[in-house]
Design a protein around this motif. Sequence first.
Motif, PDB file in Angstrom:
ATOM      1  N   PRO A 197       0.811  -1.228   0.000  1.00 46.12           N
ATOM      2  CA  PRO A 197       0.000   0.000   0.000  1.00 46.12           C
ATOM      3  C   PRO A 197       0.840   1.272   0.000  1.00 46.12           C
ATOM      4  CG  PRO A 197      -0.920  -1.607   1.522  1.00 46.12           C
ATOM      5  CD  PRO A 197       0.409  -2.133   1.104  1.00 46.12           C
ATOM      6  N   SER A 198       1.882   1.303   0.798  1.00 43.59           N
ATOM      7  CA  SER A 198       2.716   2.501   0.848  1.00 43.59           C
ATOM      8  C   SER A 198       3.465   2.715  -0.460  1.00 43.59           C
ATOM      9  CB  SER A 198       3.710   2.412   2.006  1.00 43.59           C
ATOM     10  OG  SER A 198       3.030   2.426   3.245  1.00 43.59           O
ATOM     11  N   ALA A 199       3.925   1.636  -1.085  1.00 46.90           N
ATOM     12  CA  ALA A 199       4.646   1.767  -2.348  1.00 46.90           C
ATOM     13  C   ALA A 199       3.721   2.240  -3.460  1.00 46.90           C
ATOM     14  CB  ALA A 199       5.285   0.433  -2.730  1.00 46.90           C
ATOM     15  N   VAL A 200       2.504   1.725  -3.517  1.00 46.39           N
ATOM     16  CA  VAL A 200       1.540   2.182  -4.519  1.00 46.39           C
ATOM     17  C   VAL A 200       1.226   3.659  -4.307  1.00 46.39           C
ATOM     18  CG1 VAL A 200      -0.808   1.922  -5.405  1.00 46.39           C
ATOM     19  CG2 VAL A 200       0.551  -0.114  -4.879  1.00 46.39           C
ATOM     20  N   ALA A 201       1.039   4.050  -3.046  1.00 46.40           N
ATOM     21  CA  ALA A 201       0.749   5.459  -2.755  1.00 46.40           C
ATOM     22  C   ALA A 201       1.917   6.358  -3.142  1.00 46.40           C
ATOM     23  CB  ALA A 201       0.411   5.626  -1.280  1.00 46.40           C
ATOM     24  N   ALA A 202       3.139   5.923  -2.852  1.00 44.41           N
ATOM     25  CA  ALA A 202       4.307   6.733  -3.204  1.00 44.41           C
ATOM     26  C   ALA A 202       4.447   6.877  -4.713  1.00 44.41           C
ATOM     27  CB  ALA A 202       5.574   6.108  -2.614  1.00 44.41           C
ATOM     28  N   ALA A 203       4.198   5.801  -5.446  1.00 44.23           N
ATOM     29  CA  ALA A 203       4.272   5.862  -6.903  1.00 44.23           C
ATOM     30  C   ALA A 203       3.181   6.771  -7.462  1.00 44.23           C
ATOM     31  CB  ALA A 203       4.146   4.459  -7.488  1.00 44.23           C
ATOM     32  N   TRP A 204       1.985   6.669  -6.917  1.00 40.29           N
ATOM     33  CA  TRP A 204       0.863   7.522  -7.340  1.00 40.29           C
ATOM     34  C   TRP A 204       1.199   9.000  -7.101  1.00 40.29           C
ATOM     35  CZ3 TRP A 204      -4.170   5.665  -8.868  1.00 40.29           C
ATOM     36  CH2 TRP A 204      -5.151   6.652  -8.969  1.00 40.29           C
ATOM     37  N   GLU A 205       1.737   9.296  -5.937  1.00 46.08           N
ATOM     38  CA  GLU A 205       2.103  10.675  -5.600  1.00 46.08           C
ATOM     39  C   GLU A 205       3.172  11.201  -6.544  1.00 46.08           C
ATOM     40  OE1 GLU A 205       2.353  12.000  -1.379  1.00 46.08           O
ATOM     41  OE2 GLU A 205       4.480  12.270  -1.850  1.00 46.08           O
ATOM     42  N   SER A 206       4.149  10.362  -6.878  1.00 41.69           N
ATOM     43  CA  SER A 206       5.197  10.778  -7.795  1.00 41.69           C
ATOM     44  C   SER A 206       4.625  11.062  -9.180  1.00 41.69           C
ATOM     45  CB  SER A 206       6.278   9.697  -7.888  1.00 41.69           C
ATOM     46  OG  SER A 206       7.255  10.023  -8.841  1.00 41.69           O
ATOM     47  N   ALA A 207       3.728  10.211  -9.657  1.00 41.80           N
ATOM     48  CA  ALA A 207       3.141  10.398 -10.988  1.00 41.80           C
ATOM     49  C   ALA A 207       2.377  11.712 -11.086  1.00 41.80           C
ATOM     50  CB  ALA A 207       2.227   9.225 -11.332  1.00 41.80           C
ATOM     51  N   LEU A 208       1.721  12.118 -10.006  1.00 39.88           N
ATOM     52  CA  LEU A 208       0.891  13.326 -10.009  1.00 39.88           C
ATOM     53  C   LEU A 208       1.641  14.576  -9.579  1.00 39.88           C
ATOM     54  CD1 LEU A 208      -2.721  12.593  -8.710  1.00 39.88           C
ATOM     55  CD2 LEU A 208      -1.958  13.141 -11.020  1.00 39.88           C
ATOM     56  N   SER A 209       2.839  14.441  -9.070  1.00 37.89           N
ATOM     57  CA  SER A 209       3.617  15.626  -8.717  1.00 37.89           C
ATOM     58  C   SER A 209       4.057  16.331  -9.992  1.00 37.89           C
ATOM     59  CB  SER A 209       4.839  15.247  -7.868  1.00 37.89           C
ATOM     60  OG  SER A 209       4.438  14.789  -6.591  1.00 37.89           O
ATOM     61  N   ALA A 210       4.058  17.661  -9.947  1.00 38.42           N
ATOM     62  CA  ALA A 210       4.403  18.441 -11.140  1.00 38.42           C
ATOM     63  C   ALA A 210       5.896  18.338 -11.445  1.00 38.42           C
ATOM     64  CB  ALA A 210       3.986  19.886 -10.946  1.00 38.42           C
ATOM     65  N   PRO A 211       6.232  18.101 -12.712  1.00 37.75           N
ATOM     66  CA  PRO A 211       5.325  17.799 -13.818  1.00 37.75           C
ATOM     67  C   PRO A 211       4.849  16.353 -13.756  1.00 37.75           C
ATOM     68  CG  PRO A 211       7.581  17.633 -14.573  1.00 37.75           C
ATOM     69  CD  PRO A 211       7.639  18.113 -13.146  1.00 37.75           C
ATOM     70  N   HIS A 212       3.594  16.118 -14.154  1.00 36.04           N
ATOM     71  CA  HIS A 212       3.094  14.753 -14.203  1.00 36.04           C
ATOM     72  C   HIS A 212       4.020  13.891 -15.049  1.00 36.04           C
ATOM     73  CE1 HIS A 212      -1.389  15.998 -13.428  1.00 36.04           C
ATOM     74  NE2 HIS A 212      -0.563  16.425 -12.495  1.00 36.04           N
ATOM     75  N   GLY A 213       3.988  12.586 -14.800  1.00 34.82           N
ATOM     76  CA  GLY A 213       4.816  11.702 -15.605  1.00 34.82           C
ATOM     77  C   GLY A 213       4.648  10.255 -15.209  1.00 34.82           C
TER      78      GLY A 213
END
Length: 566
Positions: free
Chosen positions: A155-171
């Motif tokens: 759960p924490s790894a999925v959340a961290a990856a999700w947060e990274s994808a949505l941090s500007a700039p998206h990617g």
Amino acid sequence: MSTTTPAPAPSPTDRPRTGGDLVVESLAALGARTVFGLPGQHALGVFDALRRSALRYVGLRVENNAGFAADAYARATHGVAPLLVSTGPGALMTLPALQEAAAASAAVLAIGSQVPLAGIGGGRHGYLHELTDQSAAFRDVVKSVHTVRTASQIPSAVAAAWESALSAPHGPVWLEIPQDVLLAPVDVPPVGALAVAPRVPAPRRELIRAAAGRLTGARRPVILAGGGVVRAGAEAELLALAERLRAPVVTTFGGKGAFPWEHPLSLGSWLEDRHTTDFLEDADTLLVVGSGLGELSSNYHTFRPRGRVVQIEADLGKLESNHAALGIHADARQALAALVEETAGAGAGADAVGPPAPGAAGSPEAEVAGVLARVRDRLAAQDLGLEQRVLAAVREALPEEAVSCWDMTILAYWAWSAFDPRRTNALHSAQGAGGLGYGFPAALGVAVSDPGRPVLAVSGDGGAMYSIAELATARQYGLPVTWLIVDDGGYGILREYMTDAFGEATGTELSRPDFVALAESFGVPAVRTDPERLGTDLAAALAAPGPSVVVLPARLRMFAPTHLPA
């Protein structure tokens, strides 16, 4: 003598939850509703868990195409698109799509499986699909790489990856989980809420004040708006600032739709035209927002600004990477909003009387009209009537609410410069990384995001062969995508490049199928058209439910390049 009745075999619904369940529960907790992908041996644990979840699964036939579909879904929704694939070959097949997502700032969360924990490191156990260091293949492509070694980390790894994808700039981001971790039973409660806080860089106030002073003090301010404006949803702020400054606006190919095409201050997207390049160079203050001024946005690096440049860019690595500027590391929407506020009540232009009235000689609006007239005159001198009629027919046939997705083909190159999407976030292409095969699977991703509106995909015959298998996907899910295939018998743009450079082309001519018969073999209606009937046939296909194919045999030409100063 007593007898015992054998206990019934456990049903699939009685099976314990696994690491795969933690993956899909985490995605759902973060707001995911749809996932794209393609199953494989090591990833079966997460695919089995999908069956027990409320997530919608959209399966494509090739991993690269699944990545393109996820990319376009992320662009269309301004959100995260999960992509599920298997180990080794399946994982590596996503790399071209993830490179495009990185170039276009599309938030794709790619989750791949791994060999069992004991085999990680490569070569010791000889597992199928085993790589020495699978994640190393992704580090130069995605924003961040995340790994899991135990179920409790999921759960924490999925959340961290999700947060990274949505941090500007998206990617795009990459997360990998070993097969045995996905299959292992877990004795923990289902995942509830997961908190993420994507980082969005805010503009520094002193930089905004300095930028506002330069813009309001400029006699000839001009704005170049890139894809960062669209990704940030900053169209309203851009319009307000341009109208306040009476600053002409050019949009990059990735920024199409960021500014109204027919606005008196709109110069469109004619970035490969020297008249536009000259106009940008003549600005005494050029505001570049959401663009790194890369190859295509700088007319192949021939752009040489003579005035001062102010650059707003969320990607720190692109800030002043090509031209010196007053660099503002910030989200486009926040920075433009701050500039609108800072310039309120300020006089536009250094002249006390301001620029001439709209429509008057020498006014910004008149200068825009003059540049566009010179562009039209240059095209008119090149005998490109067929190309312009074809593009106009596509525009006329496409409903106002429709979205178009373009492959790397000559008609798409025309669309980058000459096509009016009529609204924001309504045209997607692969011009970021430039790989073939984007158009059709991307259109499927857009259709999944909003099945109530038609979507157009445009490909050449060469690019179409990259994703022909996805006709089965379109048919399986009944997606409302019309695929326009411009059949010129080869890689048309490469044919032109090689002929211009070497006198003749090599390796560009292709045998190809009967695309109409091939589409119909998938159960997809298809029609062969010509330039005169194109608009009518396209409109009918777009109005019909489900997928369709329109084939246009035509050999189109590019307008003459104007990269170098005259």
